[in-house]
Design an enzyme around this catalytic site. Structure first.
Site, PDB file in Angstrom:
ATOM      1  N   ALA A 176       0.832  -1.202   0.000  1.00 43.79           N
ATOM      2  CA  ALA A 176       0.000   0.000   0.000  1.00 43.79           C
ATOM      3  C   ALA A 176       0.867   1.252   0.000  1.00 43.79           C
ATOM      4  O   ALA A 176       1.917   1.291   0.659  1.00 43.79           O
ATOM      5  CB  ALA A 176      -0.918   0.003   1.216  1.00 43.79           C
ATOM      6  N   PRO A 177       0.469   2.290  -0.744  1.00 42.57           N
ATOM      7  CA  PRO A 177       1.210   3.555  -0.738  1.00 42.57           C
ATOM      8  C   PRO A 177       1.242   4.163   0.667  1.00 42.57           C
ATOM      9  O   PRO A 177       0.337   3.955   1.475  1.00 42.57           O
ATOM     10  CB  PRO A 177       0.411   4.438  -1.702  1.00 42.57           C
ATOM     11  CG  PRO A 177      -0.407   3.493  -2.529  1.00 42.57           C
ATOM     12  CD  PRO A 177      -0.697   2.329  -1.642  1.00 42.57           C
ATOM     13  N   GLY A 178       2.278   4.942   0.935  1.00 46.59           N
ATOM     14  CA  GLY A 178       2.395   5.610   2.232  1.00 46.59           C
ATOM     15  C   GLY A 178       3.551   5.062   3.038  1.00 46.59           C
ATOM     16  O   GLY A 178       4.302   4.188   2.599  1.00 46.59           O
ATOM     17  N   ILE A 179       3.695   5.582   4.245  1.00 44.16           N
ATOM     18  CA  ILE A 179       4.778   5.158   5.139  1.00 44.16           C
ATOM     19  C   ILE A 179       4.476   3.755   5.664  1.00 44.16           C
ATOM     20  O   ILE A 179       3.379   3.483   6.162  1.00 44.16           O
ATOM     21  CB  ILE A 179       4.915   6.154   6.313  1.00 44.16           C
ATOM     22  CG1 ILE A 179       5.253   7.548   5.785  1.00 44.16           C
ATOM     23  CG2 ILE A 179       5.995   5.680   7.290  1.00 44.16           C
ATOM     24  CD1 ILE A 179       5.250   8.624   6.852  1.00 44.16           C
ATOM     25  N   LYS A 180       5.438   2.869   5.577  1.00 39.16           N
ATOM     26  CA  LYS A 180       5.246   1.499   6.040  1.00 39.16           C
ATOM     27  C   LYS A 180       5.129   1.469   7.559  1.00 39.16           C
ATOM     28  O   LYS A 180       5.834   2.179   8.267  1.00 39.16           O
ATOM     29  CB  LYS A 180       6.402   0.617   5.581  1.00 39.16           C
ATOM     30  CG  LYS A 180       6.460   0.411   4.071  1.00 39.16           C
ATOM     31  CD  LYS A 180       7.616  -0.501   3.687  1.00 39.16           C
ATOM     32  CE  LYS A 180       7.663  -0.702   2.184  1.00 39.16           C
ATOM     33  NZ  LYS A 180       8.792  -1.585   1.774  1.00 39.16           N
ATOM     34  N   GLY A 181       4.247   0.629   8.054  1.00 38.45           N
ATOM     35  CA  GLY A 181       4.049   0.511   9.486  1.00 38.45           C
ATOM     36  C   GLY A 181       5.078  -0.399  10.133  1.00 38.45           C
ATOM     37  O   GLY A 181       5.649  -1.286   9.476  1.00 38.45           O
ATOM     38  N   MET A 182       5.296  -0.205  11.419  1.00 45.59           N
ATOM     39  CA  MET A 182       6.242  -1.039  12.163  1.00 45.59           C
ATOM     40  C   MET A 182       5.596  -2.323  12.655  1.00 45.59           C
ATOM     41  O   MET A 182       6.278  -3.311  12.917  1.00 45.59           O
ATOM     42  CB  MET A 182       6.810  -0.243  13.340  1.00 45.59           C
ATOM     43  CG  MET A 182       7.733   0.882  12.923  1.00 45.59           C
ATOM     44  SD  MET A 182       8.505   1.713  14.338  1.00 45.59           S
ATOM     45  CE  MET A 182       7.142   2.744  14.884  1.00 45.59           C
ATOM     46  N   LYS A 199      -4.450  -5.869   6.045  1.00 47.60           N
ATOM     47  CA  LYS A 199      -3.435  -5.623   7.075  1.00 47.60           C
ATOM     48  C   LYS A 199      -3.080  -6.937   7.761  1.00 47.60           C
ATOM     49  O   LYS A 199      -3.976  -7.642   8.253  1.00 47.60           O
ATOM     50  CB  LYS A 199      -3.957  -4.600   8.093  1.00 47.60           C
ATOM     51  CG  LYS A 199      -4.405  -3.284   7.458  1.00 47.60           C
ATOM     52  CD  LYS A 199      -5.101  -2.354   8.443  1.00 47.60           C
ATOM     53  CE  LYS A 199      -4.146  -1.759   9.427  1.00 47.60           C
ATOM     54  NZ  LYS A 199      -4.801  -0.677  10.233  1.00 47.60           N
ATOM     55  N   ASP A 228     -14.231   0.612  10.973  1.00 48.91           N
ATOM     56  CA  ASP A 228     -14.576  -0.771  11.277  1.00 48.91           C
ATOM     57  C   ASP A 228     -13.601  -1.693  10.543  1.00 48.91           C
ATOM     58  O   ASP A 228     -13.098  -1.360   9.471  1.00 48.91           O
ATOM     59  CB  ASP A 228     -16.013  -1.069  10.846  1.00 48.91           C
ATOM     60  CG  ASP A 228     -16.540  -2.367  11.445  1.00 48.91           C
ATOM     61  OD1 ASP A 228     -15.892  -2.908  12.363  1.00 48.91           O
ATOM     62  OD2 ASP A 228     -17.594  -2.842  10.993  1.00 48.91           O
TER      63      ASP A 228
END
EC number: 2.7.11.5
Length: 606
Positions: A325-331, A346, A381
């Site tokens: 997904a575009p954007g900052i990658k999550g930790m 996710k 949700d």
């Protein structure tokens, strides 16, 4: 292939036991939903919230009960596959005149996949497609209400009709001034329709049960005038003296969409025939998927089932590939999407960086907390699935490598059916509505869009505060912007109940060296929060800082947070308005202010 004869005597008994388990579930579900009316009349807001949390887990409890009974009493897990084919056919026969057949089919799927240990989309013995139609289901049983009531007013009797619509619900609590409120609704109707001629078939159709959520009760229906149909919703609230009043009149699909948003808690509605309610609501909101309407009615397992069917249909009719997904990658989460599909997927990673002191079980607990909590229009949700099979060829190689690196324990790549088609199977995945990450929106937005988004961001946090939620990680990247410009929180791994947090001021540094060192010179407990320290992380952009400080500087003040914590601990439940403040009726009354802006330090969800 189905058997030609129903030869096994165990098959009917198992089918009947399955249906008994579902009927028990839906009876308890209806009882909890019906009791919402008494809780509303008694202003039992804590009880209403508690009932909403408890109702969410009813389904899984009944599924587990049915599995235990079938395995213990009937040894269902030892039955050959041809018997399971017969069980399904018997079950279909039992559903012929059932009033909730689509829900009963989903219950059958939930139980049998647990017993057979198979993913339902590969199982020949469950309901991949509905077997029983839900069209035109009605009941003539004594005491049963029709799905909706139809009223046929003339211009001269419209006021009387509106009055009767409200009183027909027989709320056991006195209105402050129902005549006044009906006049407000009548004026709103004329403003909406203008001085139009009432056609021959002018009518108002109203669903027979009220919709309860938070501290409100909603009349939901539509106005039909000739070929024009307009959605209608009327919220009823308590004033400070415990009397009822009508707060607004909402018209049209967009305003109903806000009321039934995916970022709000589920309604409690007493429904004998849920499919009829969904059909009626779909006529008000034709752009809203049926899965989301079932979710909004608290039937989230049915919503999940329909969502997955829609997802498989979309896969068959698209050719793009899943990507990171575009954007900052999550930790904590690996997030991917399919560009043509308006949702993100996710997956919890197997390992986290040192600054994330958490576990998979704790993260799953946070997502469950959000599912059971009042989301006040500010938390998306989430649909939770196990053992989801995707076509491997639809994945970009970079995404496959990321999954193999970060989530190997949740990943399986195989040809399970032996048909030469490789599948990528995820053992656990969350699915959420896709939004524009707020940090990207702020980077690309016009000055007007930036101002709106920053104001919305602060409002979102204050609405979460009103709902007893501290978001934890308040960075812009953890919030998204919906197509209507609403800011919604969607990263839940660090959320806490506000009442579990301790909001403190940063104590003065003992000396200049300590202040300049960058090291923390004061003790910090595990639940200590220092709102003053938010500023360096959030307000590096001058334009963003100016808007934020103008509208939401109080978020940097520990007193703001601690004050609301104390109010919640004292038993206060905030009002939550899922519509614009400008829609609320005036002139102002003693029990409510006519301001459309949020008073300083007072979070009011709109």
């Amino acid at each position: 292939m189905f058997p030609q004869q129903l030869t096994d005597s165990r098959a009917f008994r198992i089918a009947q036991t399955l249906l008994d388990g579902f009927n028990r579930h839906y009876r308890l579900f209806r009882e909890a939903s019906a009791a919402a009316k008494q809780r509303f009349e008694a202003a039992d807001w804590q009880g209403q919230q508690r009932a909403q949390r408890e109702r969410i887990v009813y389904y899984d409890q009944r599924v587990d009960e049915a599995v235990e009974r079938l395995q213990t009493e009937l040894k269902a897990h030892e039955l050959p596959m041809d018997v399971w084919q017969q069980i399904k056919l018997h079950y279909i026969g039992l559903l012929t005149n059932h009033l909730q057949p689509e829900l009963a089919e989903t219950f059958f799927n939930s139980v049998t996949t647990k017993i057979l240990h198979r993913s339902y989309f590969h199982n020949d013995f469950i309901f991949v497609r509905p077997a029983i139609s839900t069209e035109y289901i009605e009941t003539d049983e004594p005491g049963s209400l029709p799905t909706f009531r139809a009223y046929y007013p003339t211009r001269e009797t419209l006021r009387e009709t509106l009055h009767r619509i409200v009183t027909n619900f027989q709320l056991q609590r006195e209105f402050e001034d129902l005549d006044r409120d009906v006049d407000h609704v009548l004026r709103a109707v004329y403003q909406q329709f203008g001085e139009v001629r009432f056609r021959t078939n002018f009518q108002i159709q109203v669903l027979s049960s009220l919709f309860f959520r938070n501290k409100g009760a909603y009349v939901v229906g539509k106005i039909i005038n000739g070929y024009r149909e307009t959605a209608l919703a009327i919220p009823i609230l308590h004033n400070s003296k415990g009397r009822l009043y009508i707060d607004a009149a909402l018209f049209g699909e967009d305003e109903l969409q806000m009321l039934f948003s995916f970022a709000r808690a589920y309604f409690m509605v007493e429904m004998e025939i849920p499919a009829a309610y969904v059909h009626f609501l779909r006529s008000l909101m034709p752009r809203k998927p049926r899965s989301e309407i079932y979710n909004a009615l608290g039937l989230h397992k049915q919503g999940k089932n329909l969502f997955y069917r829609d997802f498989l249909f979309h896969l068959r009719h698209s050719s793009d590939r899943f990507r990171i997904a575009p954007g900052i990658k999550g930790m904590v989460m690996l997030v991917f999407d399919l560009p043509s599909f308006p949702y993100v997927f996710k997956v919890i990673k197997d390992f986290f960086p040192p600054q994330k002191d958490t576990t998979r079980e704790q993260i799953q607990g946070k997502y469950l907390l959000v599912k059971q909590h009042d989301r006040v229009g500010r938390m998306a949700d989430t649909l939770e699935y196990s053992n989801v099979a995707f076509p491997y060829e639809r994945f970009e190689e970079e995404l496959v490598q990321e999954l193999q690196h970060y989530c190997p324990s949740l990943l399986e790549i195989s040809d399970r059916d032996g048909d030469g088609k490789t599948e990528l199977i995820l053992k656990h995945v969350y699915i959420e509505r896709r939004m524009i990450p707020l940090n990207i929106y702020l980077q690309e937005g016009t000055p007007e869009q930036i101002e709106h988004a920053v104001v919305e961001y602060g409002n979102a946090i204050k609405d979460l505060v009103a709902a007893n939620i501290f978001p934890g990680d308040m960075l812009w990247k953890n919030f998204g912007v919906t197509r209507n410009g609403k800011v919604v929180f969607y990263d839940y791994d660090e959320i806490e109940y506000l009442t579990d947090c301790n909001f403190r001021r940063v104590p003065p540094a003992p000396n200049e060296e300590a202040e300049l060192s960058g090291e923390v010179w004061y003790p910090v407990g595990p639940k200590d929060i220092f709102p003053e320290t938010f500023e360096p992380f959030l307000l590096g952009n001058d334009r963003v800082r100016e808007v934020f400080m103008r509208h939401h500087a109080d978020l940097l003040d520990p007193g703001f947070w601690q004050g609301h914590k104390e109010r919640i601990l004292a038993g206060h439940v905030h009002d939550v308005f899922p519509y614009d403040a400008g829609k609320r009726f005036g002139p102002p009354h003693s029990h409510r202010k006519a301001k459309t802006e949020r008073p300083a330090g007072e979070p009011v969800a709109t």
